[in-house]
Design a protein around this motif. Structure first.
Motif, short mmCIF file in Angstrom:
data_model
loop_
_atom_site.label_atom_id
_atom_site.label_comp_id
_atom_site.label_asym_id
_atom_site.label_seq_id
_atom_site.Cartn_x
_atom_site.Cartn_y
_atom_site.Cartn_z
N GLU A 102 0.69 -1.00 -0.20
CA GLU A 102 0.77 0.12 0.24
C GLU A 102 1.11 1.78 -0.08
O GLU A 102 1.60 1.08 0.52
CB GLU A 102 -0.89 0.13 1.94
N LYS A 109 -0.76 -1.75 -8.94
CA LYS A 109 -1.02 -1.13 -8.29
C LYS A 109 0.55 -0.29 -7.78
O LYS A 109 0.58 1.16 -8.00
CB LYS A 109 -1.17 -1.40 -7.40
N ASP A 110 1.39 -1.13 -7.96
CA ASP A 110 2.40 -0.14 -7.86
C ASP A 110 3.63 0.29 -8.88
O ASP A 110 4.29 1.22 -8.71
CB ASP A 110 3.80 -1.07 -6.57
#
Lengths: 307, 171
Positions: free
Chosen positions: A85, A181-182
């Motif tokens: 995250e 996502k990263d």
């Protein structure tokens, strides 16, 4: 049917349809043959990676770990570590430091289980003229003097630029490659059909095709792998740099192998969303450029001059 | 010359026994320190006092003939001598222009006096190199891990082999 399921169904259908379409002409795609084992058929019918539920994923990983462990005579693990995250990876390379020693090229090969023969290198180092600057039409890939740096030259390693707007993923007819996502652009080797559209679309020559069966000696095989990264590849699929997803998504996060080996400290890696990171510092304080900016691919691989 | 040979020539063996005890009580100017690996000394050379406690410090600029003969200054040597950087009275430390002693594990402070721009970049991880974890603990390589302080130009390397040409690779 839920949206998710429907998507997955569509993806399946389109992949099969596409397979049927090209199989006749290309002949490179390996459909399981007459003597195929049950696990080969399982692999062929495996769902798209992103559609697998927990149990299905576990089954796939178990199957792969058993297969690779047998093939390479050692305990091979296949991780599926998810993006962390709040992390968007960035890489920067100091052109005023790099001396073109190619330590990064071979550290990458070793870490990421690239084929030794036929040879696949995810990193290419170009030798350029100091006088002409970054003029890629004059790049020399095969330089080999006794010592580097050679007088009057500078060096520019190129690997996947992990574009924010990757042209390669868009052209994949079966969604076998995508941006995580990263920010890491990955390939699912179980899903890739080897059409090589992505290679044509990549402006950086950063994707590589396994024309032959990868030649990876058992003793040199790195058994710590990630599904979307350095696990062994079959013949007929495309592969590329993943910022060493199997290392960089660990907690705490290891550096990519190329950054770790660099003897001059030209390679910098970190989280673009962390204002304290060296990558943010240098973007704000140094002369920075990206390759082929005009294409608007928005690389997250930066080149800079510290001096 | 090997240290053991030097000793056997210069001193009776018994003199060696007490030698490895090192007491350096120094007062350091307060400044942020950085996690670093062990300084890259040649084997057995440190502590310097193992020998130097027997010698009278000699500040005279000269050609060294007895020992350290392999050290040839090539670093603004015109205006520089060993004792600009090494502490004449406690050889186990370095010294700043101010005269303050500095531990070898903080040699970056010595270099930083004259190379402020590089030092600034080094502190933020841009010049030189940090090892460890990108989101965790890091160690800083000292300037002297990459630059020989006596001859600091980065040494050239033999490149690893070029890739095979595509025509050779794709049968």
């Amino acid at each position: 049917m839920s949206d998710n399921k429907k998507n997955s169904y569509d993806q399946h259908r389109s992949r099969r349809k596409f397979l049927k379409g090209v199989a006749a002409g290309a002949g490179l795609i390996a459909l399981p043959g007459k003597d195929a084992s049950a696990s080969m058929w399982e692999e062929f019918f495996q769902k798209h990676f992103k559609e697998l539920n927990k149990d299905e994923l576990k089954a796939v990983i178990n199957r792969l770990e058993a297969k690779y462990s047998g093939e390479f005579d050692k305990k091979v693990t296949v991780k599926t570590t998810l993006p962390i995250e709040g992390v968007r990876y960035g890489y920067a390379l100091d052109l005023s430091r790099c001396i073109g020693c190619r330590r990064c090229v071979y550290a990458c090969v070793k870490e990421n289980n690239q084929s030794r023969d036929p040879q696949i290198h995810w990193i290419r180092v170009m030798q350029l003229d100091k006088e002409k600057g970054v003029d890629l039409s004059r790049a020399e890939h095969y330089y080999n003097p006794e010592q580097v740096p050679a007088k009057g030259h500078f060096y520019m390693p190129v690997q996947c630029q992990q574009c924010e707007k990757p042209p390669c993923t868009k052209v994949c007819p079966v969604q076998a490659t995508w941006k995580e996502k990263d920010g890491i652009v990955v390939v699912d080797y179980n899903w890739c059909i080897g059409c090589r559209y992505c290679m044509a679309a990549c402006p950086y020559g950063a994707r590589h095709f396994n024309w032959g069966k990868p030649g990876l000696p058992k003793a040199e095989m790195n058994p710590v792998t990630h599904y979307l990264g350095n696990r062994p590849r079959p013949r007929g699929v495309v592969e590329k740099c993943t910022f060493c997803v199997q290392r960089t998504r660990e907690q705490p996060g290891r550096y990519p192998a190329c950054e770790e080996i660099c003897p001059v400290g030209a390679r910098k890696f970190g989280n673009l969303l962390d204002p304290e990171s060296e990558i943010r510092y240098l973007i704000e304080h140094k002369r920075v450029f990206i390759l082929k900016e005009e294409l608007n691919t928005q690389p997250k691989f930066f080149y800079f001059y510290a001096t | 010359m090997k240290i053991s040979r030097f000793f056997s020539r210069k001193f009776p063996l018994s003199a060696l026994v007490s030698v490895l005890i090192l007491a350096s009580v120094t007062v350091y100017a307060a400044e942020k320190t950085f996690e670093v690996p062990r300084p890259p000394f040649s084997e057995g050379i440190f502590p310097c006092s193992q020998c130097h406690k027997y010698f009278k410090p000699n500040p005279k600029r000269r050609v060294l003939t007895e020992y350290h003969t392999e050290i040839v200054l090539h670093h603004a040597e015109g205006e520089r001598w060993c004792t600009d950087c090494h502490n004449l009275l406690n050889r186990d430390t370095l010294r700043l222009v101010s005269g303050d002693p500095v531990d070898f594990s903080e040699s970056y402070r010595l270099c930083g006096q004259c190379h402020g721009d590089k030092y600034r970049d080094w502190k933020v991880g841009v010049h030189g190199k940090r090892t460890g974890y990108w989101n965790g603990e890091k160690q800083y390589l000292l300037c002297v891990h990459c630059h020989n302080p006596h001859d600091p130009k980065f040494k050239s390397l033999k490149p690893l082999p070029p890739p095979v040409r595509p025509d050779a690779a794709r049968h």
